[in-house]
Design a protein around this motif. Structure first.
Motif, PDB file in Angstrom:
ATOM      1  N   LEU A  41      24.855 104.891  57.420  1.00 57.86           N
ATOM      2  CA  LEU A  41      24.309 103.615  56.955  1.00 57.86           C
ATOM      3  C   LEU A  41      23.517 103.722  55.655  1.00 57.86           C
ATOM      4  O   LEU A  41      23.246 102.716  55.019  1.00 57.86           O
ATOM      5  N   GLY A  42      23.096 104.925  55.293  1.00 57.96           N
ATOM      6  CA  GLY A  42      22.262 105.092  54.107  1.00 57.96           C
ATOM      7  C   GLY A  42      20.782 104.912  54.401  1.00 57.96           C
ATOM      8  O   GLY A  42      20.027 104.438  53.554  1.00 57.96           O
ATOM      9  N   SER A  43      20.347 105.299  55.586  1.00 57.45           N
ATOM     10  CA  SER A  43      18.940 105.174  55.982  1.00 57.45           C
ATOM     11  C   SER A  43      18.069 106.071  55.114  1.00 57.45           C
ATOM     12  O   SER A  43      18.500 107.125  54.658  1.00 57.45           O
ATOM     13  N   GLY A  44      16.817 105.646  54.920  1.00 50.82           N
ATOM     14  CA  GLY A  44      15.896 106.409  54.087  1.00 50.82           C
ATOM     15  C   GLY A  44      14.703 106.924  54.857  1.00 50.82           C
ATOM     16  O   GLY A  44      14.431 106.506  55.991  1.00 50.82           O
ATOM     17  N   ILE A  45      13.967 107.821  54.229  1.00 56.22           N
ATOM     18  CA  ILE A  45      12.771 108.399  54.840  1.00 56.22           C
ATOM     19  C   ILE A  45      11.769 107.284  55.128  1.00 56.22           C
ATOM     20  O   ILE A  45      11.535 106.406  54.296  1.00 56.22           O
ATOM     21  N   GLY A  46      11.201 107.316  56.325  1.00 57.15           N
ATOM     22  CA  GLY A  46      10.247 106.313  56.760  1.00 57.15           C
ATOM     23  C   GLY A  46      10.879 105.134  57.485  1.00 57.15           C
ATOM     24  O   GLY A  46      10.178 104.319  58.075  1.00 57.15           O
ATOM     25  N   GLU A  47      12.189 105.035  57.442  1.00 58.27           N
ATOM     26  CA  GLU A  47      12.881 103.915  58.078  1.00 58.27           C
ATOM     27  C   GLU A  47      12.970 104.110  59.583  1.00 58.27           C
ATOM     28  O   GLU A  47      13.219 105.200  60.067  1.00 58.27           O
ATOM     29  N   ARG A  48      12.764 103.025  60.338  1.00 56.35           N
ATOM     30  CA  ARG A  48      12.910 103.042  61.791  1.00 56.35           C
ATOM     31  C   ARG A  48      14.377 102.812  62.120  1.00 56.35           C
ATOM     32  O   ARG A  48      15.016 101.921  61.540  1.00 56.35           O
ATOM     33  N   VAL A  49      14.933 103.629  63.021  1.00 59.87           N
ATOM     34  CA  VAL A  49      16.368 103.576  63.309  1.00 59.87           C
ATOM     35  C   VAL A  49      16.655 103.613  64.806  1.00 59.87           C
ATOM     36  O   VAL A  49      15.814 104.012  65.610  1.00 59.87           O
ATOM     37  N   LEU A  50      17.872 103.202  65.153  1.00 60.68           N
ATOM     38  CA  LEU A  50      18.404 103.305  66.507  1.00 60.68           C
ATOM     39  C   LEU A  50      19.450 104.412  66.513  1.00 60.68           C
ATOM     40  O   LEU A  50      20.285 104.489  65.599  1.00 60.68           O
ATOM     41  N   ILE A  51      19.438 105.235  67.558  1.00 57.67           N
ATOM     42  CA  ILE A  51      20.324 106.397  67.641  1.00 57.67           C
ATOM     43  C   ILE A  51      21.028 106.410  68.988  1.00 57.67           C
ATOM     44  O   ILE A  51      20.421 106.109  70.018  1.00 57.67           O
ATOM     45  N   VAL A  52      22.316 106.760  68.963  1.00 59.95           N
ATOM     46  CA  VAL A  52      23.045 107.026  70.208  1.00 59.95           C
ATOM     47  C   VAL A  52      23.449 108.498  70.194  1.00 59.95           C
ATOM     48  O   VAL A  52      23.569 109.112  69.141  1.00 59.95           O
ATOM     49  N   GLN A  53      23.678 109.045  71.389  1.00 61.06           N
ATOM     50  CA  GLN A  53      24.026 110.462  71.513  1.00 61.06           C
ATOM     51  C   GLN A  53      25.254 110.650  72.385  1.00 61.06           C
ATOM     52  O   GLN A  53      25.680 109.752  73.104  1.00 61.06           O
ATOM     53  N   GLY A  54      25.781 111.866  72.342  1.00 68.99           N
ATOM     54  CA  GLY A  54      26.860 112.278  73.225  1.00 68.99           C
ATOM     55  C   GLY A  54      28.163 111.536  73.000  1.00 68.99           C
ATOM     56  O   GLY A  54      28.558 111.272  71.872  1.00 68.99           O
ATOM     57  N   SER A  55      28.831 111.169  74.091  1.00 70.85           N
ATOM     58  CA  SER A  55      30.155 110.552  74.012  1.00 70.85           C
ATOM     59  C   SER A  55      30.113 109.202  73.307  1.00 70.85           C
ATOM     60  O   SER A  55      31.082 108.805  72.658  1.00 70.85           O
ATOM     61  N   VAL A  56      28.987 108.498  73.394  1.00 72.07           N
ATOM     62  CA  VAL A  56      28.864 107.215  72.693  1.00 72.07           C
ATOM     63  C   VAL A  56      28.899 107.447  71.184  1.00 72.07           C
ATOM     64  O   VAL A  56      29.576 106.729  70.449  1.00 72.07           O
ATOM     65  N   ALA A  57      28.190 108.464  70.707  1.00 73.63           N
ATOM     66  CA  ALA A  57      28.200 108.797  69.280  1.00 73.63           C
ATOM     67  C   ALA A  57      29.594 109.246  68.849  1.00 73.63           C
ATOM     68  O   ALA A  57      30.116 108.806  67.820  1.00 73.63           O
ATOM     69  N   ALA A  58      30.213 110.097  69.638  1.00 72.48           N
ATOM     70  CA  ALA A  58      31.540 110.626  69.291  1.00 72.48           C
ATOM     71  C   ALA A  58      32.603 109.538  69.276  1.00 72.48           C
ATOM     72  O   ALA A  58      33.552 109.597  68.483  1.00 72.48           O
ATOM     73  N   SER A  59      32.457 108.519  70.123  1.00 75.58           N
ATOM     74  CA  SER A  59      33.483 107.477  70.212  1.00 75.58           C
ATOM     75  C   SER A  59      33.534 106.577  68.980  1.00 75.58           C
ATOM     76  O   SER A  59      34.493 105.841  68.792  1.00 75.58           O
ATOM     77  N   TRP A  60      32.533 106.643  68.125  1.00 83.70           N
ATOM     78  CA  TRP A  60      32.543 105.844  66.895  1.00 83.70           C
ATOM     79  C   TRP A  60      33.608 106.352  65.925  1.00 83.70           C
ATOM     80  O   TRP A  60      34.162 105.596  65.150  1.00 83.70           O
ATOM     81  N   PHE A  61      33.918 107.639  66.001  1.00 87.64           N
ATOM     82  CA  PHE A  61      34.901 108.258  65.113  1.00 87.64           C
ATOM     83  C   PHE A  61      36.296 108.158  65.727  1.00 87.64           C
ATOM     84  O   PHE A  61      36.427 108.133  66.947  1.00 87.64           O
ATOM     85  N   PRO A  62      37.341 108.112  64.888  1.00 87.98           N
ATOM     86  CA  PRO A  62      38.708 108.086  65.434  1.00 87.98           C
ATOM     87  C   PRO A  62      38.944 109.305  66.336  1.00 87.98           C
ATOM     88  O   PRO A  62      38.540 110.417  66.000  1.00 87.98           O
ATOM     89  N   ALA A  63      39.593 109.103  67.470  1.00 81.20           N
ATOM     90  CA  ALA A  63      39.783 110.162  68.470  1.00 81.20           C
ATOM     91  C   ALA A  63      40.470 111.399  67.898  1.00 81.20           C
ATOM     92  O   ALA A  63      40.102 112.520  68.219  1.00 81.20           O
ATOM     93  N   GLU A  64      41.471 111.205  67.050  1.00 80.37           N
ATOM     94  CA  GLU A  64      42.195 112.362  66.512  1.00 80.37           C
ATOM     95  C   GLU A  64      41.394 113.115  65.451  1.00 80.37           C
ATOM     96  O   GLU A  64      41.736 114.233  65.090  1.00 80.37           O
ATOM     97  N   LYS A  65      40.309 112.516  64.945  1.00 84.66           N
ATOM     98  CA  LYS A  65      39.498 113.162  63.913  1.00 84.66           C
ATOM     99  C   LYS A  65      38.035 113.255  64.335  1.00 84.66           C
ATOM    100  O   LYS A  65      37.152 113.276  63.496  1.00 84.66           O
ATOM    101  N   SER A  66      37.769 113.293  65.612  1.00 83.84           N
ATOM    102  CA  SER A  66      36.402 113.289  66.107  1.00 83.84           C
ATOM    103  C   SER A  66      35.652 114.563  65.711  1.00 83.84           C
ATOM    104  O   SER A  66      35.947 115.641  66.223  1.00 83.84           O
ATOM    105  N   PRO A  67      34.668 114.451  64.797  1.00 83.40           N
ATOM    106  CA  PRO A  67      33.902 115.637  64.383  1.00 83.40           C
ATOM    107  C   PRO A  67      32.857 115.999  65.439  1.00 83.40           C
ATOM    108  O   PRO A  67      32.516 115.172  66.290  1.00 83.40           O
TER     109      PRO A  67
END
Length: 81
Positions: A41-67
């Motif tokens: 997103l281009g977040s900067g230092i001091g910015e408040r953010v929302l974070i997801v982890q694990g399979s939820v984070a991985a599912s944002w990327f295309p399945a065949e290219k999941s980093p």
């Protein structure tokens, strides 16, 4: 979902091939713990953010290219009520 504040950028000269454009940021979570999250997103230092982890984070990327990314910044907090 986690809330936190971006505290710094993490510079990496070597990265796994296939990681998309974005940045690694250190985030201090509410409660004091810290983690490294991937940001597209281009977040900067001091910015408040929302974070997801694990399979939820991985599912944002295309399945065949999941980093191998375990924490992903998905939003910027404007205010809480």
């Amino acid at each position: 979902m986690l809330r936190g504040t971006v505290t710094s950028s993490v510079w990496s000269t070597k990265r796994v091939e296939g990681i998309p454009a974005g940045a690694f940021l250190e985030v201090e979570l509410d409660g004091g713990a810290r983690l490294i999250a991937f940001d597209v997103l281009g977040s900067g230092i001091g910015e408040r953010v929302l974070i997801v982890q694990g399979s939820v984070a991985a599912s944002w990327f295309p399945a065949e290219k999941s980093p191998p990314i375990d924490a992903l910044i998905i939003g910027s907090i404007d205010e809480t009520v």
